[in-house]
Enzyme design. Structure first.
Site, mmCIF file in Angstrom:
data_model
loop_
_atom_site.group_PDB
_atom_site.id
_atom_site.type_symbol
_atom_site.label_atom_id
_atom_site.label_comp_id
_atom_site.label_asym_id
_atom_site.label_seq_id
_atom_site.Cartn_x
_atom_site.Cartn_y
_atom_site.Cartn_z
ATOM 1 N N ARG A 90 0.844 -0.898 0.158
ATOM 2 C CA ARG A 90 0.119 -0.371 0.098
ATOM 3 C C ARG A 90 0.448 0.987 -0.168
ATOM 4 O O ARG A 90 0.604 2.237 -0.807
ATOM 5 C CB ARG A 90 -0.428 -0.195 1.314
ATOM 6 C CG ARG A 90 -1.782 0.720 1.744
ATOM 7 C CD ARG A 90 -2.552 -0.176 2.666
ATOM 8 N NE ARG A 90 -1.944 -1.563 2.810
ATOM 9 C CZ ARG A 90 -1.930 -2.116 2.308
ATOM 10 N NH1 ARG A 90 -2.956 -2.633 2.162
ATOM 11 N NH2 ARG A 90 -1.661 -3.535 2.831
ATOM 12 N N THR A 91 1.857 1.140 1.051
ATOM 13 C CA THR A 91 2.534 2.868 1.407
ATOM 14 C C THR A 91 2.810 2.697 -0.391
ATOM 15 O O THR A 91 3.109 4.067 -0.402
ATOM 16 C CB THR A 91 3.341 2.582 1.928
ATOM 17 O OG1 THR A 91 2.342 2.355 3.240
ATOM 18 C CG2 THR A 91 3.709 4.151 2.329
ATOM 19 N N LYS B 203 25.069 -5.386 -0.256
ATOM 20 C CA LYS B 203 26.267 -5.250 -0.146
ATOM 21 C C LYS B 203 27.080 -4.276 0.692
ATOM 22 O O LYS B 203 27.969 -4.258 0.392
ATOM 23 C CB LYS B 203 26.862 -4.129 -1.971
ATOM 24 C CG LYS B 203 26.475 -4.479 -2.842
ATOM 25 C CD LYS B 203 27.083 -4.394 -4.052
ATOM 26 C CE LYS B 203 26.314 -4.599 -5.249
ATOM 27 N NZ LYS B 203 27.231 -3.009 -6.591
ATOM 28 N N ARG C 205 11.002 3.688 3.791
ATOM 29 C CA ARG C 205 10.628 2.481 4.737
ATOM 30 C C ARG C 205 11.667 1.733 4.621
ATOM 31 O O ARG C 205 12.656 1.067 4.130
ATOM 32 C CB ARG C 205 9.768 1.652 4.292
ATOM 33 C CG ARG C 205 8.962 0.713 5.038
ATOM 34 C CD ARG C 205 7.817 0.212 4.836
ATOM 35 N NE ARG C 205 6.548 0.897 4.988
ATOM 36 C CZ ARG C 205 5.549 0.182 5.303
ATOM 37 N NH1 ARG C 205 5.573 -1.290 5.192
ATOM 38 N NH2 ARG C 205 4.812 1.711 5.504
ATOM 39 N N HIS D 216 5.116 6.353 11.426
ATOM 40 C CA HIS D 216 4.805 6.009 10.050
ATOM 41 C C HIS D 216 4.002 7.171 9.152
ATOM 42 O O HIS D 216 3.183 7.824 9.785
ATOM 43 C CB HIS D 216 4.268 4.944 10.536
ATOM 44 C CG HIS D 216 3.876 4.507 8.812
ATOM 45 N ND1 HIS D 216 3.267 5.365 7.631
ATOM 46 C CD2 HIS D 216 3.255 3.298 8.870
ATOM 47 C CE1 HIS D 216 3.089 4.481 6.534
ATOM 48 N NE2 HIS D 216 2.795 3.564 6.985
HETATM 49 C C1 NCD Z 1 1.354 -0.044 8.366
HETATM 50 C C2 NCD Z 1 2.461 -0.123 8.598
HETATM 51 O O1 NCD Z 1 4.306 -0.354 8.029
HETATM 52 O O2 NCD Z 1 2.577 0.064 10.086
HETATM 53 N N1 NCD Z 1 0.704 -0.284 6.787
HETATM 54 C C3 NCD Z 1 0.836 0.302 6.336
HETATM 55 O O3 NCD Z 1 1.891 1.359 5.932
HETATM 56 N N2 NCD Z 1 -0.710 0.854 5.601
HETATM 57 C C4 NCD Z 1 -0.079 -0.996 9.419
HETATM 58 C C5 NCD Z 1 1.213 -2.679 9.919
HETATM 59 O O4 NCD Z 1 1.039 -3.023 8.984
HETATM 60 O O5 NCD Z 1 0.239 -3.710 10.400
#
Ligand code: NCD
Length: 307
Positions: free
Chosen positions: A51-52, A80, A101, A129
């Site tokens: 999703r993100t 590496k 991320r 987040h």
């Molecule tokens: C969340 C995350 O990655 O922290 N998901 C997201 O980015 N929508 C929540 C999760 O992974 O449970």
């Protein structure tokens, strides 16, 4: 250089500006379709995400821009042994903005200290987040018309759930907030969040293990997944994973105007029988996340003098 590492990097006024821009994008997408022509977003995802990452990519494409990047650490030079600082320096020669991320808390902050372009934290370990919080805030704003005087229940993995930590940070600045923390004992909200955020702002909060008992008072119910990848052993995960499963029966005492949010992915903590309930907001929340990321990319590129 402005970055978004923590939701508190933005003032309440700036969050409102982002909400206003996102609402304007929803109303007039054609005005925004070319704003980022020729610009590149780099998505540096050292940890899995659907999703993100795709939300950032869709956001940049809908602004007319381009995307480069990787979706797992194994396909980057991290395999590496390259440091996050060096990766960030290198990428700033190729792109205009970074969304990162990383499984390690603080990695996006390190990147931001080593680049000449804006860095967005797209999730760092069990820490923060902030762009999920942007999605959550637009959802709450569109459902409730504002953020004042809300009673918000957070349910599930409040220990490792980084989306919970960032949303509590953001909401702590609005008047009249009340918080109900619903979790098994082992997955309680970390004490640094209780002390530095809830207690520091004088926010009334209650900790309970009883979801149904808390239900009648809630304006918002924020459900979360038990974060398997952050557990030290599988046994604990298996014991705790089904602690809370929201079913239509459990909603019997809920308010008619409750809004149910979840950052997704859902495992089984919300029964699919709830998906058709008008109070279920979690799929709208996904869509709103894309619009808020569009608003965010525009803001950071403008402030960096790249638009
Ligand atoms: C969340 C995350 O990655 O922290 N998901 C997201 O980015 N929508 C929540 C999760 O992974 O449970």
């Amino acid at each position: 250089m402005r970055h978004l590492i923590d939701i508190m990097d933005f003032s309440v006024e700036e969050l409102q500006e982002l909400i206003d821009t996102a609402n304007d994008i929803i109303a007039h997408p054609e005005f925004y379709a070319d704003r980022c022509r020729g610009k590149k977003l780099a998505t540096l995802f050292f940890e899995p995400s659907t999703r993100t990452r795709l939300s950032f990519e869709a956001a940049m494409y809908e602004l007319g821009g381009n995307v480069i990047g990787f979706s797992e650490a194994q396909s980057s030079s991290a395999a590496k042994g390259e440091s996050v600082a060096d990766t960030a320096k290198v990428i700033s020669c190729y792109a205009d903005i970074i969304a990162m991320r990383h499984p390690k808390e603080g990695a996006p902050l390190v990147a931001s200290l080593n680049t000449s372009i804006p860095v967005i934290n797209a999730g760092d370990g069990g820490h923060k987040h902030p762009t999920q919080t942007l999605a959550d805030l637009l959802t709450i704003y569109r459902e409730k018309g504002g953020f004042e005087n809300l009673t918000v229940g957070f349910c599930g993995d409040l220990k490792f759930g980084r989306t919970v930590h960032s949303l509590i940070d953001a909401l702590s600045r609005y008047e009249g907030l009340k918080v109900v923390l619903i979790s098994p004992d082992e997955l309680k909200l970390p004490s640094y969040v209780k002390k530095d955020v809830l207690a520091a702002h004088g926010i009334p909060y209650k900790q309970t293990t009883d979801l149904e008992g808390a239900m009648p008072q809630l304006d918002i119910l924020y459900m979360t997944r038990v974060q398997r990848e952050r557990f030290f052993n599988e046994e604990d995960y298996l014991r705790l994973k089904d602690s809370y499963i929201l079913t239509p029966e459990k909603l019997q005492n809920a308010r008619a105007d409750l809004s149910i949010l979840h950052p997704l992915p859902r495992v089984n903590e919300i029964s699919v029988a709830i998906d058709g309930d008008p109070r279920a907001c979690y799929f709208k929340q996904v869509l709103y996340g894309k619009y808020m990321r569009m608003a965010l990319i525009l803001k950071l590129l403008k402030e960096a003098g790249r638009l």
